[in-house]
Write a protein that holds these residues in place. Structure first.
Motif, short mmCIF file in Angstrom:
data_model
loop_
_atom_site.label_atom_id
_atom_site.label_comp_id
_atom_site.label_asym_id
_atom_site.label_seq_id
_atom_site.Cartn_x
_atom_site.Cartn_y
_atom_site.Cartn_z
N ILE A 182 0.83 -1.20 0.00
CA ILE A 182 0.00 0.00 0.00
C ILE A 182 0.87 1.25 0.00
O ILE A 182 0.58 2.22 -0.70
CB ILE A 182 -0.98 -0.02 1.19
CG1 ILE A 182 -2.08 -1.06 0.92
CG2 ILE A 182 -1.59 1.35 1.44
CD1 ILE A 182 -3.11 -1.19 2.02
N SER A 183 1.95 1.23 0.75
CA SER A 183 2.88 2.35 0.76
C SER A 183 3.48 2.57 -0.63
O SER A 183 3.57 3.71 -1.11
CB SER A 183 4.01 2.10 1.77
OG SER A 183 4.99 3.11 1.70
N GLN A 184 3.90 1.51 -1.29
CA GLN A 184 4.46 1.62 -2.63
C GLN A 184 3.44 2.20 -3.61
O GLN A 184 3.76 3.10 -4.40
CB GLN A 184 4.92 0.25 -3.13
CG GLN A 184 6.17 -0.29 -2.46
CD GLN A 184 6.53 -1.66 -3.01
OE1 GLN A 184 5.76 -2.61 -2.90
NE2 GLN A 184 7.70 -1.77 -3.60
N ILE A 185 2.22 1.69 -3.56
CA ILE A 185 1.19 2.16 -4.50
C ILE A 185 0.85 3.61 -4.21
O ILE A 185 0.68 4.42 -5.14
CB ILE A 185 -0.05 1.25 -4.43
CG1 ILE A 185 0.29 -0.16 -4.91
CG2 ILE A 185 -1.18 1.83 -5.29
CD1 ILE A 185 -0.81 -1.18 -4.72
N ASN A 186 0.74 3.99 -2.92
CA ASN A 186 0.51 5.39 -2.57
C ASN A 186 1.56 6.29 -3.19
O ASN A 186 1.26 7.34 -3.76
CB ASN A 186 0.52 5.57 -1.05
CG ASN A 186 -0.81 5.24 -0.40
OD1 ASN A 186 -1.82 5.12 -1.08
ND2 ASN A 186 -0.81 5.10 0.91
N GLU A 187 2.82 5.89 -3.04
CA GLU A 187 3.92 6.72 -3.55
C GLU A 187 3.83 6.86 -5.08
O GLU A 187 4.02 7.95 -5.62
CB GLU A 187 5.27 6.13 -3.15
CG GLU A 187 5.57 6.14 -1.66
CD GLU A 187 5.92 7.52 -1.12
OE1 GLU A 187 5.76 8.53 -1.84
OE2 GLU A 187 6.35 7.59 0.04
N TRP A 188 3.56 5.77 -5.75
CA TRP A 188 3.52 5.77 -7.21
C TRP A 188 2.35 6.61 -7.73
O TRP A 188 2.53 7.46 -8.60
CB TRP A 188 3.45 4.35 -7.73
CG TRP A 188 3.31 4.24 -9.22
CD1 TRP A 188 2.24 3.76 -9.92
CD2 TRP A 188 4.28 4.62 -10.20
NE1 TRP A 188 2.46 3.81 -11.27
CE2 TRP A 188 3.72 4.34 -11.47
CE3 TRP A 188 5.56 5.16 -10.14
CZ2 TRP A 188 4.40 4.60 -12.67
CZ3 TRP A 188 6.25 5.41 -11.33
CH2 TRP A 188 5.67 5.14 -12.57
N LEU A 189 1.18 6.39 -7.20
CA LEU A 189 0.01 7.12 -7.66
C LEU A 189 0.11 8.62 -7.31
O LEU A 189 -0.09 9.48 -8.17
CB LEU A 189 -1.27 6.53 -7.05
CG LEU A 189 -1.62 5.11 -7.46
CD1 LEU A 189 -2.87 4.64 -6.72
CD2 LEU A 189 -1.83 4.99 -8.97
N CYS A 190 0.44 8.91 -6.06
CA CYS A 190 0.51 10.31 -5.63
C CYS A 190 1.68 11.04 -6.28
O CYS A 190 1.56 12.23 -6.60
CB CYS A 190 0.61 10.39 -4.11
SG CYS A 190 -0.87 9.82 -3.25
N GLY A 191 2.78 10.34 -6.49
CA GLY A 191 3.91 10.96 -7.18
C GLY A 191 3.53 11.39 -8.58
O GLY A 191 3.84 12.51 -9.02
N ASN A 192 2.84 10.53 -9.30
CA ASN A 192 2.41 10.87 -10.66
C ASN A 192 1.39 11.99 -10.66
O ASN A 192 1.42 12.87 -11.53
CB ASN A 192 1.84 9.62 -11.35
CG ASN A 192 2.93 8.75 -11.95
OD1 ASN A 192 3.41 9.00 -13.06
ND2 ASN A 192 3.33 7.73 -11.21
N MET A 193 0.48 11.99 -9.70
CA MET A 193 -0.50 13.06 -9.63
C MET A 193 0.15 14.40 -9.27
O MET A 193 -0.18 15.44 -9.84
CB MET A 193 -1.60 12.70 -8.63
CG MET A 193 -2.52 11.58 -9.11
SD MET A 193 -3.99 11.33 -8.07
CE MET A 193 -3.27 10.51 -6.66
N ALA A 194 1.08 14.38 -8.31
CA ALA A 194 1.79 15.60 -7.93
C ALA A 194 2.58 16.16 -9.10
O ALA A 194 2.61 17.38 -9.35
CB ALA A 194 2.72 15.32 -6.75
N GLN A 195 3.23 15.28 -9.83
CA GLN A 195 4.01 15.70 -11.00
C GLN A 195 3.10 16.32 -12.06
O GLN A 195 3.44 17.33 -12.68
CB GLN A 195 4.73 14.48 -11.56
CG GLN A 195 5.80 14.79 -12.59
CD GLN A 195 6.54 13.52 -12.98
OE1 GLN A 195 5.98 12.61 -13.60
NE2 GLN A 195 7.80 13.42 -12.59
N ALA A 196 1.92 15.75 -12.24
CA ALA A 196 0.99 16.22 -13.27
C ALA A 196 0.48 17.63 -12.99
O ALA A 196 0.25 18.42 -13.92
CB ALA A 196 -0.19 15.27 -13.40
#
Length: 237
Positions: free
Chosen positions: A38-52
């Protein structure tokens, strides 16, 4: 996908205790199986959203840990797990952002970060634990760590009181015009979420390397927030 060439040690800071790893000569903070799926998925999804949406997030990517490397590691390091891992590139000449640095951060960036944290229900950006870096020589902030996003215990009032950018949080909570601006600001995160979701490594859908315990990631929480954003009810609480 690039391969990790060396696993050095476990970082002292951070609740999820990432590993410090090398890819050739570049250092990354890596969250593997030990940090939970869950931590990994949070980082991946939120990282992409923050970058966008244009937040100044530290560069990140997916890296690969080979089975051959795992077999050669001592026991503590093996807990990183084989396969895909989330990696955030180490930032040179940075300190943890503290209260004294707030005046160096533009109000625009403050309120944008507050809006994003509200959107991802991130309570983990407080005065005592900012999860932000500050580069003294550039006077810039760098955003890190989203492993505790979509918090089951998210509380609107507590969020506004404890966020490192408390003044911006209070402004956003009470100003309709700012809320409209931030709704527009967050729109690119919707497309980024669905794209990033489609790129989640298959093994992350399982809690273990045997691939027999489903992760059960709460995608419905994100999609509920997307619904609120699209229907003008994101700030209703």
């Amino acid at each position: 996908m690039r391969y990790i060439t060396d696993i050095q040690d476990i970082a002292e800071q951070g609740f999820s205790q990432p590993y410090r790893c090398l890819v050739d000569d570049e250092e990354y903070f890596v969250k593997g199986l030990r940090s939970t799926r869950i931590s990994q998925i949070n980082e991946w999804l939120c990282g992409n959203m923050a970058q966008a949406v244009g937040l100044p997030i530290a560069p990140f990517c997916l890296l690969q840990v080979t089975e051959e490397m795992i077999e050669l590691l001592p026991t503590p390091k093996r807990n990183i797990g084989k396969g895909a891992v989330f990696a955030s590139r180490s930032q040179a000449h940075c300190v943890l952002l503290e209260m004294a640095h707030i005046e160096k951060i533009t109000f625009k960036q403050q309120i944008q970060l507050v809006a994003f944290d509200w959107f991802i229900q991130n309570m983990d950006r407080t005065q005592g634990n900012t999860n932000l870096l500050f580069q003294p020589h550039t006077q810039k902030m760098i955003v890190i760590d989203h492993n505790l996003a979509f918090d089951n215990e998210f509380q609107a009032a507590q969020f506004c009181q404890l966020h490192i950018f408390q003044a911006a949080a209070q402004k956003l909570a009470n100003d309709f015009v700012y809320q409209q601006h931030m709704e527009q600001f967050l729109q690119p995160a919707i497309t980024a979420y669905y794209h990033a979701k489609s790129q989640i490594p298959p093994e992350w859908h399982y809690k273990n390397e045997e691939l027999d315990l489903p992760t059960h990631y709460p995608y419905h929480k994100i999609e509920q927030q997307i619904y609120h954003l699209q229907h003008g009810t994101l700030w209703s609480s």
